[in-house]
Design an enzyme around this catalytic site. Structure first.
Site, short mmCIF file in Angstrom:
data_model
loop_
_atom_site.label_atom_id
_atom_site.label_comp_id
_atom_site.label_asym_id
_atom_site.label_seq_id
_atom_site.Cartn_x
_atom_site.Cartn_y
_atom_site.Cartn_z
CG HIS A 67 2.27 -46.09 21.53
ND1 HIS A 67 3.08 -46.62 22.52
CD2 HIS A 67 2.05 -44.81 21.86
CE1 HIS A 67 3.32 -45.68 23.42
NE2 HIS A 67 2.72 -44.56 23.04
CG HIS A 82 1.66 -40.79 20.36
ND1 HIS A 82 0.38 -41.31 20.43
CD2 HIS A 82 2.22 -41.02 21.58
CE1 HIS A 82 0.18 -41.81 21.64
NE2 HIS A 82 1.28 -41.64 22.35
#
Length: 161
Positions: A67, A82
């Site tokens: 992620h 992120h």
């Protein structure tokens, strides 16, 4: 911008890593990002689930759950991207990485594909912080808000110390 002895300071332009709408970090529902504890930058609300290289560089670290990653430009700028907030809890399910730590990449290369609908179905925000991880090398940072296109729209322009 001129530094010591009139030498021109290095300018670095960082393109959007994701297509969507760029917004100020204070819009991110996570204090570590919104209060710039991790670093300064911008956030993007994605409209497409593709994260591309915003510049030529190297993948410093791909997080195990895919992620998030840190990449470094040839000028030494380290960028943390992120995807979403609290998406580590999804254990990598909506993320398909196309790189690994240590890979050299070119601007526009696909780094990670992600399923926006799956992230939203999990009740998590998709807003994606784009942070300068080594802010100590930055003399000045300008973030650009508005609609952005991956690999072409500049979102962060920095002057190195």
């Amino acid at each position: 911008m001129f530094g010591l002895f009139g030498k021109k300071k290095k300018q670095v332009s960082i393109a959007a890593p994701i297509t969507g709408k760029a917004v100020a970090l204070d819009q991110v529902p996570d204090a570590a990002f919104s209060q710039k504890i991790i670093g300064d930058g911008i956030a993007i609300e994605p409209t497409e689930g593709v994260f591309v290289a915003p510049f030529d560089g190297t993948i410093v670290h791909l997080i195990d759950s895919h992620h998030s990653l840190v990449m470094a430009s040839d000028e030494g700028v380290e960028l943390l991207v992120h995807i979403g907030i609290n998406t580590v809890s999804l254990q990598g399910k909506p993320f398909t990485p196309h790189v690994k730590s240590g890979d050299k990449v070119k601007k526009g290369d696909t780094l990670i594909e992600f399923d926006i609908a799956q992230i939203k179905e999990a009740g998590l925000p998709t807003i994606t912080p784009v942070i300068i991880a080594n802010g100590d090398i930055v003399a000045e940072l300008k973030a650009h808000e508005g609609n952005v296109t991956a690999a072409s729209s500049p979102v962060i322009e920095i002057t190195l110390k």
